[in-house]
Every structure is written in C-alpha cells, then in structure tokens.
Design a protein around this motif. Structure first.
Motif, PDB file in Angstrom:
ATOM      1  N   ASP A  42      -7.234  -6.970   6.591  1.00  0.00           N
ATOM      2  CA  ASP A  42      -7.882  -7.124   7.902  1.00  0.00           C
ATOM      3  C   ASP A  42      -7.061  -6.365   8.943  1.00  0.00           C
ATOM      4  O   ASP A  42      -6.311  -6.958   9.732  1.00  0.00           O
ATOM      5  CB  ASP A  42      -7.991  -8.600   8.274  1.00  0.00           C
ATOM      6  N   PRO A  43      -7.188  -5.033   8.972  1.00  0.00           N
ATOM      7  CA  PRO A  43      -6.340  -4.223   9.850  1.00  0.00           C
ATOM      8  C   PRO A  43      -6.551  -4.504  11.332  1.00  0.00           C
ATOM      9  O   PRO A  43      -5.608  -4.388  12.122  1.00  0.00           O
ATOM     10  CB  PRO A  43      -6.727  -2.790   9.489  1.00  0.00           C
ATOM     11  N   VAL A  44      -7.767  -4.864  11.728  1.00  0.00           N
ATOM     12  CA  VAL A  44      -8.033  -5.128  13.144  1.00  0.00           C
ATOM     13  C   VAL A  44      -7.246  -6.339  13.620  1.00  0.00           C
ATOM     14  O   VAL A  44      -6.560  -6.297  14.651  1.00  0.00           O
ATOM     15  CB  VAL A  44      -9.548  -5.333  13.389  1.00  0.00           C
ATOM     16  N   LYS A  45      -7.312  -7.423  12.873  1.00  0.00           N
ATOM     17  CA  LYS A  45      -6.557  -8.625  13.234  1.00  0.00           C
ATOM     18  C   LYS A  45      -5.062  -8.369  13.191  1.00  0.00           C
ATOM     19  O   LYS A  45      -4.303  -8.832  14.060  1.00  0.00           O
ATOM     20  CB  LYS A  45      -6.923  -9.776  12.281  1.00  0.00           C
ATOM     21  N   ALA A  46      -4.623  -7.622  12.181  1.00  0.00           N
ATOM     22  CA  ALA A  46      -3.197  -7.322  12.049  1.00  0.00           C
ATOM     23  C   ALA A  46      -2.709  -6.480  13.222  1.00  0.00           C
ATOM     24  O   ALA A  46      -1.628  -6.720  13.771  1.00  0.00           O
ATOM     25  CB  ALA A  46      -2.930  -6.601  10.732  1.00  0.00           C
ATOM     26  N   MET A  47      -3.501  -5.472  13.623  1.00  0.00           N
ATOM     27  CA  MET A  47      -3.128  -4.630  14.756  1.00  0.00           C
ATOM     28  C   MET A  47      -3.119  -5.439  16.050  1.00  0.00           C
ATOM     29  O   MET A  47      -2.202  -5.322  16.868  1.00  0.00           O
ATOM     30  CB  MET A  47      -4.115  -3.469  14.891  1.00  0.00           C
ATOM     31  N   GLU A  48      -4.126  -6.262  16.218  1.00  0.00           N
ATOM     32  CA  GLU A  48      -4.223  -7.124  17.404  1.00  0.00           C
ATOM     33  C   GLU A  48      -2.998  -8.033  17.513  1.00  0.00           C
ATOM     34  O   GLU A  48      -2.383  -8.148  18.585  1.00  0.00           O
ATOM     35  CB  GLU A  48      -5.507  -7.942  17.298  1.00  0.00           C
ATOM     36  N   HIS A  49      -2.632  -8.651  16.407  1.00  0.00           N
ATOM     37  CA  HIS A  49      -1.482  -9.561  16.397  1.00  0.00           C
ATOM     38  C   HIS A  49      -0.181  -8.799  16.646  1.00  0.00           C
ATOM     39  O   HIS A  49       0.666  -9.242  17.424  1.00  0.00           O
ATOM     40  CB  HIS A  49      -1.410 -10.285  15.055  1.00  0.00           C
ATOM     41  N   ALA A  50      -0.015  -7.640  15.981  1.00  0.00           N
ATOM     42  CA  ALA A  50       1.226  -6.878  16.102  1.00  0.00           C
ATOM     43  C   ALA A  50       1.445  -6.399  17.535  1.00  0.00           C
ATOM     44  O   ALA A  50       2.557  -6.487  18.067  1.00  0.00           O
ATOM     45  CB  ALA A  50       1.206  -5.691  15.139  1.00  0.00           C
ATOM     46  N   HIS A  94      -3.522  -4.585  23.189  1.00  0.00           N
ATOM     47  CA  HIS A  94      -3.815  -5.826  22.459  1.00  0.00           C
ATOM     48  C   HIS A  94      -5.186  -6.359  22.866  1.00  0.00           C
ATOM     49  O   HIS A  94      -6.011  -6.708  22.014  1.00  0.00           O
ATOM     50  CB  HIS A  94      -2.715  -6.849  22.771  1.00  0.00           C
ATOM     51  N   LEU A  95      -5.445  -6.370  24.169  1.00  0.00           N
ATOM     52  CA  LEU A  95      -6.735  -6.841  24.682  1.00  0.00           C
ATOM     53  C   LEU A  95      -7.860  -5.892  24.273  1.00  0.00           C
ATOM     54  O   LEU A  95      -8.958  -6.343  23.896  1.00  0.00           O
ATOM     55  CB  LEU A  95      -6.666  -6.956  26.208  1.00  0.00           C
ATOM     56  N   ALA A  96      -7.603  -4.579  24.329  1.00  0.00           N
ATOM     57  CA  ALA A  96      -8.626  -3.596  23.976  1.00  0.00           C
ATOM     58  C   ALA A  96      -9.038  -3.715  22.517  1.00  0.00           C
ATOM     59  O   ALA A  96     -10.227  -3.593  22.183  1.00  0.00           O
ATOM     60  CB  ALA A  96      -8.121  -2.187  24.279  1.00  0.00           C
ATOM     61  N   VAL A  97      -8.068  -3.953  21.640  1.00  0.00           N
ATOM     62  CA  VAL A  97      -8.386  -4.129  20.217  1.00  0.00           C
ATOM     63  C   VAL A  97      -9.274  -5.347  20.036  1.00  0.00           C
ATOM     64  O   VAL A  97     -10.255  -5.315  19.277  1.00  0.00           O
ATOM     65  CB  VAL A  97      -7.098  -4.269  19.377  1.00  0.00           C
ATOM     66  N   TRP A  98      -8.962  -6.424  20.737  1.00  0.00           N
ATOM     67  CA  TRP A  98      -9.776  -7.639  20.644  1.00  0.00           C
ATOM     68  C   TRP A  98     -11.194  -7.389  21.169  1.00  0.00           C
ATOM     69  O   TRP A  98     -12.175  -7.781  20.531  1.00  0.00           O
ATOM     70  CB  TRP A  98      -9.108  -8.773  21.426  1.00  0.00           C
ATOM     71  N   LEU A  99     -11.295  -6.697  22.308  1.00  0.00           N
ATOM     72  CA  LEU A  99     -12.603  -6.465  22.924  1.00  0.00           C
ATOM     73  C   LEU A  99     -13.457  -5.481  22.134  1.00  0.00           C
ATOM     74  O   LEU A  99     -14.636  -5.735  21.861  1.00  0.00           O
ATOM     75  CB  LEU A  99     -12.421  -5.926  24.347  1.00  0.00           C
TER      76      LEU A  99
END
Length: 202
Positions: A42-50, A94-99
């Motif tokens: 799950d690269p999106v979640k991992a990137m968001e968290h990192a 971080h916010l942009a990845v989530w959005l």
C-alpha cells in the motif's frame, strides 16, 4: 573558548540552503520508492505516513533548538527558519497525498474531517501552521514587530502538540512510537514553562 563557542563558530560557516534542498527531495524520494515497489503493498498509505512522521520529527527538532541552546550553549537558531519551512512543506505533501491519492472524493474528504477526530486535529494543526509559514521572513518581522511576530510564532507549540496527538490517535492499538513522540513534545514544551523565582532568605 568553550566547546560550545567553538561549535557555534563552525556552524556559522554552514549555509542553510542544503536544508531546503534536502527537504524538497524527501517527497520525491518517497514517490520514487512508491513507483518502484519500495513502499510495500500500500504505497499511498506508506508515503502518507512517512511524510507525516518526517514532518513531526523535524518539528521536534525545531522545538529543541531553544532548549539545546539554553542547556548546552550550542545554537542552531540560524537554521530554525529553514527547518520550520521544510516542516510545513512536508506537512503540505502529507496532506496532498491524503487528498489526491488516498481519499480523492471531495465529499468524503469533508466527511472525514468532521467525523474522524484524528483528522480534525491534524487539519487544525495544518491551519495553525499556515500563518507561521507565511510570516517566516524578515519582512514580516519588520511589519509585525518582534514581539507580535514572536507571539504569532508561538503557534508552533500548539502545532507540535496537535501533531503528536494526531499521530497517537492515528495508529491502531497500543503502540510505543507515537507515545514517545508525544512525550518528547510535552517535555520540550515543559522546558519553556516559566520557572518560579527563588526568593533569597533574609
């Protein structure tokens, strides 16, 4: 000359611009890892968290600048602005990845902000960071005056506390790491509390 003075003398020769360059490259590095399979299933979640965790770590470094100077005499003040702006950049990413990559649906974004307390707290921390980031320049210091500028930038304390709470609430189950971050933030904030003045005994 003390050891702290020697260190400060050497630090004056170190420019701040590499901090901006390194900070700009952090999201690019995680994007590369995500595209090449380096962030797991799950690269999106991992990137968001990192990105969020790197931002919190940098915010802790920003908070530690003053206590470090007070305790050891070593001053990193000249790097604090760069560290703070890079922190805001990482939080924005971080916010942009989530959005953009995670939620994507506008109505769902608003629903999540209202219904999930950890997202509400995270968004509040981001909103409080905006005026701090916008006024992180010499022109704003002249326009606002040093006292008002310093008072405005004390919002950083609230941002750090909210960011740490956001991390604690985000993880599932009992995990030590978020609590360690929260403990460090609270300790650094406690070091800024006014200490009672001891009166001399007559």
């Amino acid at each position: 000359m003390t050891t702290a003075q020697r260190i400060n003398l050497q630090l004056k020769r170190v420019p701040a611009w590499p901090i901006y360059v390194a900070g700009a490259l952090v999201p690019c590095w995680y994007l590369y890892l995500g595209l090449t399979g380096g962030l797991g299933v799950d690269p999106v979640k991992a990137m968001e968290h990192a990105l969020g965790e790197r931002a919190l770590q940098l915010l802790i470094v920003v908070l530690a600048v003053t206590p470090l100077r007070d305790v050891t005499g070593v001053s990193l003040v000249r790097f604090r602005r760069a560290l703070g702006l890079v922190t805001f950049w990482l939080v924005s990413c971080h916010l942009a990845v989530w959005l953009v990559l995670d939620v994507q649906i506008l109505s769902q974004i608003w629903a999540d902000i209202l219904k999930r307390p950890y997202i509400t707290i995270g968004m509040l921390a981001f909103v409080l960071m905006i005026p701090v980031a916008i006024t992180s320049n010499n022109l704003s210091i002249r326009k606002l005056g040093p006292k008002r500028w310093k008072r405005l930038h004390q919002l950083t304390y609230a941002c750090a506390g909210l960011g740490a709470i956001h991390f604690v609430m985000l993880v599932k189950g009992f995990q030590i790491e978020p609590l360690v971050y929260l403990g460090i933030v609270l300790a650094l904030l406690a070091m800024r509390l006014p200490r009672p003045v001891k009166r001399a005994v007559a």
